[in-house]
Design an enzyme around this catalytic site. Structure first.
Site, PDB file in Angstrom:
ATOM      1  N   GLU A 195      11.398   0.132  -3.436  1.00 53.55           N
ATOM      2  CA  GLU A 195      10.602   1.007  -4.311  1.00 53.55           C
ATOM      3  C   GLU A 195      11.180   2.423  -4.392  1.00 53.55           C
ATOM      4  O   GLU A 195      11.036   3.093  -5.408  1.00 53.55           O
ATOM      5  CB  GLU A 195       9.145   1.050  -3.841  1.00 53.55           C
ATOM      6  CG  GLU A 195       8.976   1.602  -2.438  1.00 53.55           C
ATOM      7  CD  GLU A 195       7.533   1.490  -1.908  1.00 53.55           C
ATOM      8  OE1 GLU A 195       6.756   0.693  -2.439  1.00 53.55           O
ATOM      9  OE2 GLU A 195       7.219   2.222  -0.956  1.00 53.55           O
ATOM     10  N   HIS A 242      -4.314  -6.054  -1.180  1.00 46.04           N
ATOM     11  CA  HIS A 242      -5.369  -5.142  -0.733  1.00 46.04           C
ATOM     12  C   HIS A 242      -4.764  -3.770  -0.460  1.00 46.04           C
ATOM     13  O   HIS A 242      -4.208  -3.548   0.607  1.00 46.04           O
ATOM     14  CB  HIS A 242      -5.991  -5.638   0.585  1.00 46.04           C
ATOM     15  CG  HIS A 242      -6.818  -6.878   0.452  1.00 46.04           C
ATOM     16  ND1 HIS A 242      -7.145  -7.655   1.539  1.00 46.04           N
ATOM     17  CD2 HIS A 242      -7.389  -7.466  -0.629  1.00 46.04           C
ATOM     18  CE1 HIS A 242      -7.898  -8.677   1.128  1.00 46.04           C
ATOM     19  NE2 HIS A 242      -8.052  -8.591  -0.178  1.00 46.04           N
ATOM     20  N   GLU A 243      -4.844  -2.870  -1.422  1.00 45.70           N
ATOM     21  CA  GLU A 243      -4.423  -1.481  -1.159  1.00 45.70           C
ATOM     22  C   GLU A 243      -5.654  -0.708  -0.684  1.00 45.70           C
ATOM     23  O   GLU A 243      -6.696  -0.733  -1.340  1.00 45.70           O
ATOM     24  CB  GLU A 243      -3.846  -0.847  -2.423  1.00 45.70           C
ATOM     25  CG  GLU A 243      -3.511   0.640  -2.285  1.00 45.70           C
ATOM     26  CD  GLU A 243      -2.525   0.930  -1.148  1.00 45.70           C
ATOM     27  OE1 GLU A 243      -1.404   0.418  -1.201  1.00 45.70           O
ATOM     28  OE2 GLU A 243      -2.908   1.664  -0.196  1.00 45.70           O
TER      29      GLU A 243
HETATM   30  C1  NOJ Z   1       3.136   1.054  -1.437  1.00 45.34           C
HETATM   31  C2  NOJ Z   1       3.763  -0.289  -1.288  1.00 45.34           C
HETATM   32  O1  NOJ Z   1       4.907  -0.225  -0.482  1.00 45.34           O
HETATM   33  C3  NOJ Z   1       4.100  -0.792  -2.678  1.00 45.34           C
HETATM   34  O2  NOJ Z   1       4.801  -2.009  -2.592  1.00 45.34           O
HETATM   35  C4  NOJ Z   1       2.843  -0.912  -3.484  1.00 45.34           C
HETATM   36  O3  NOJ Z   1       3.178  -1.284  -4.791  1.00 45.34           O
HETATM   37  C5  NOJ Z   1       2.085   0.417  -3.520  1.00 45.34           C
HETATM   38  N1  NOJ Z   1       1.924   0.944  -2.211  1.00 45.34           N
HETATM   39  C6  NOJ Z   1       0.712   0.246  -4.150  1.00 45.34           C
HETATM   40  O4  NOJ Z   1      -0.098  -0.518  -3.303  1.00 45.34           O
HETATM   41 CA    CA Z   2       5.559   1.854   0.905  1.00 43.60          CA
END
Ligand code: NOJ
Ligand code: CA
Length: 676
Positions: free
Chosen positions: A476, A372-373
């Site tokens: 990331e 859930h973004e």
């Molecule tokens: C930031 C999160 O830390 C990352 O893991 C995710 O892929 C992106 N947002 C997109 O939701």
């Molecule tokens: Ca992040």
């Protein structure tokens, strides 16, 4: 006789004398002193020396008289606790809670206002919280709590800034303590005697997060993250603040070995949590971060039915529990960073057949992990919670990763009057929002892994379905961060961010050269062996194998360690380390599922400096033989150009033996100690 009579007569004729109360830790090494001289104050001593000098306590309100000077200690009560409790999952199964407690009442002789402060002294530090029981609502504009570091000009500190646009995602700075202006907690420092102290908080519920503002040299004042209307905390008059905590240890490793934060949280409130499962996962994720796939629809869309099935098969074949899939739902097309209101949490993209995927997962034996973004549009998310969790529960999903990508101070909510308000990720509003989300998920037997979270304050004890969170620069940043995480990053996190609780760092990148090697590209500034070490060094009950499956299939020798390593521990010990330089962890697996409960694991990482670490295996059960399966940097390995050189070998060891592990520049070592 005459003399004491005289004293009594004097006491009766003078205004009330200042009182000082003392509270010692069970082993006597830590002492708290609480006084009402001028205003409520406390101080902390370690091994007989002041480490926190006389520091203010109190509040300012905008709708009541302040809690400042003029209050006297009117009453106090003591208690002693010597107990232990069991975690459903964790870095250790049994946690000892031994402490002495002092509850101090401060009263104002004229106004009759009264506030209580509860202090606890443990062998690994102290905690205190305000307990307020007023009849009318109170709005806090300032908390006056201070931390006056003794001999501050001779102290070193490690920190990230508070109130920044990038939330907690900053590189840790090592500076003289004097140069730490406004900082987040955990805030770690070392005084002139080498005593290590970390200031943080425990049980942050219905209150604003505390940052620390160095208002005068050496004196940090609690700076609460305010609401968009400027008030720090809104209360109905009856509340306990979070615990203000000081972990105190003679050596850096003592901070990691402390359970103070967990001990200051309330016990599990969810009842039977056998549905909360630690585990390992893979995901349709890294491909988006290195630009091979997109979250949005189109020819590079990552979250397709076919691709998810491939991942589910790979997961099941290699012992992973689940597959995280990002970019599966409507809302990712276009500028998703800024269009959070467009996210639907119940409607998949046309090429993502969620039912077929759930069925396939059940068939092969791996689960879909939800995502859930919100892009910080939390009102749009909240109204969909029930529908979204219900859908996932029907699909057999037991874990959801949430995301709150938005600049600090830019979380968008719609208030009671339908107006847009913009809040901080760590103000009182969001503290409530994150926790409500976790509690709602629990109703659907779903666990939560929060990204762009509120910092961890140990609430996993009370809500064990809050498995992990981000709240620091994770892997990331190695894909696209400016700069990527430097070699010292992990040795920084261990003594700062990780003191708060589990982190979803997402380790295990095997291909370092997706942009080329060297030191001026985006890539993990790490050797391959160090990527393995992260599974032991950085505690989380859920660990991702973050790279693309094809990269694991190319290195089955190193991949074996990721397949073997558990994520739930009977016991953990920080053996050696210095903040920002290196750290060596030992952990014993917890008996569950395929894990016998007899094996130990070691993880060691270094910064940009190569070093050999000597590990005395005296934690192993005497009389038993173990096979040490060692994955360490090869003799010519270094992170810039030779990250893949790994030396994998086996040898028999017993308790009392010594292992010398070679860590290259930017390197590490991982060891499985398999009981024979
Ligand atoms: C930031 C999160 O830390 C990352 O893991 C995710 O892929 C992106 N947002 C997109 O939701
Ligand atoms: Ca992040």
């Amino acid at each position: 006789m005459r003399y004491s009579l005289l004293l009594m007569a004097l006491a009766a004729s003078l205004p009330l004398q200042a009182k000082t109360l003392s509270l010692k830790s069970p082993n006597g090494e830590i002492e708290l002193r609480v006084s009402d001289e001028d205003a409520p104050h406390y101080a902390v001593l370690f091994q007989g020396k002041l480490v926190i000098g006389s520091s203010r306590l109190g509040f300012d309100f905008n709708n009541a008289a302040n809690f400042r000077g003029g209050f006297d200690i009117s009453d106090s009560q003591r208690a002693t606790v010597d107990s232990s409790w069991e975690q459903p999952w964790g870095e250790a199964r049994i946690i000892e809670d031994k402490h002495n407690e002092l509850l101090v009442s401060f009263s104002h002789p004229e106004s009759k206002q009264a506030y209580k402060v509860r202090f606890r002294a443990f062998d690994d530090g102290v905690g205190f919280r305000y307990e307020v029981d007023a009849d009318t609502p109170l709005n806090i504009t300032r908390e006056l709590t201070e931390f006056a570091v003794e001999d501050a000009d001779k102290a070193d500190a490690w920190w990230i800034p508070g109130r920044g646009w990038n939330r907690y995602e900053y590189l840790y700075q090592h500076s003289k303590l004097a140069d730490a202006a406004l900082v987040q907690t955990p805030f770690t420092f070392k005084n002139k005697d080498g005593v290590h102290i970390a200031i943080h908080e425990a049980a942050l519920v219905d209150y604003a997060a505390m940052t620390l503002n160095q208002r005068r040299p050496g004196t940090f004042v609690a700076e609460l993250t305010p609401w968009s209307d400027g008030v720090a905390v809104k209360t109905n008059g009856k509340f306990n603040t979070p615990w203000r905590t000081l972990q105190i240890a003679p050596k850096a490793t003592g901070l990691i070995n402390s359970h103070l934060i967990l001990n200051l949280n309330e016990p599990n409130q969810l009842g039977d949590v056998s549905w909360v499962q630690p585990g390992k996962y893979v995901g349709i994720w890294w491909g988006m971060h290195i630009n091979q796939n997109t979250w949005g629809s189109g020819s590079k869309h990552g979250a397709t039915t076919a691709e998810t099935k491939k991942y589910l098969r790979f997961a099941a074949d290699n012992g992973f529990d689940g597959v995280l899939v990002e970019g599966w739902n409507i809302g990712w097309d276009g500028d998703w960073f800024h269009n959070g209101d467009l996210f639907s949490f119940t409607e998949p993209f046309a090429d993502f057949d969620i039912q077929a995927i759930a069925d396939y997962g059940r068939e092969v034996g791996a689960r879909l992990i939800g995502h859930h973004e919100t892009s910080g549009s939390v009102s749009n998310y909240r109204k969909q919670w029930d529908g979204a969790f219900d859908l996932y529960q029907k699909m057999g999903v037991s874990q959801v990763k949430t995301g709150y990508v938005a600049d600090g101070g830019n979380i968008k909510r719609i208030d009671e009057n339908g107006l847009e308000r913009f809040e901080w990720h760590d103000g009182q509003f969001m503290v409530g929002e994150y926790l409500d989300n976790v509690k709602t998920a629990a109703k659907y037997q779903i666990s939560i892994n929060t990204h762009e979270p509120i910092k961890d304050t140990g609430l996993r004890r009370t809500y064990p379905n809050w498995l992990a969170r981000e709240g620091a620069r994770g892997q990331e940043y190695n894909a696209w961060g400016t700069p990527p995480n430097p070699p010292e990053h992990i040795a920084m996190l261990s003594f700062t961010r990780m003191l708060a609780g589990p982190m979803d760092f997402t380790p295990g990148i095997f291909d370092m050269s997706f942009n080329g090697l060297g030191d001026n590209t985006n890539r993990p500034q790490s050797t391959l062996a160090k990527q393995l070490a992260l599974y032991v060094v950085l505690y989380s009950p859920i660990q991702m194998a973050a790279d693309l499956p094809e990269n694991y299939l190319k290195r089955p020798d190193a991949f074996q360690f990721i397949k073997d390593v558990p994520t739930d521990w009977e016991q953990s010990i920080a053996l050696d380390g210095e903040v920002g330089d290196f750290v060596v962890m030992a952990r014993k697996e917890r008996k569950a599922r395929q894990y016998s409960g007899n094996d130990w694991y070691l993880g060691a990482v270094t910064d940009e400096q190569a070093r050999d670490v000597t590990v005395k295996l005296d934690f192993l059960e005497p009389g038993k033989t173990f096979e040490a399966q060692i994955y360490q940097d090869g003799k010519d390995a270094e992170w810039k150009w030779r990250p893949y050189e790994i030396d994998i070998k086996k040898q028999k060891v017993r308790s009392g033996d010594t292992l010398i592990l070679h860590l290259a520049e930017g390197g590490g070592a991982a060891v499985r100690l398999k009981a024979l």
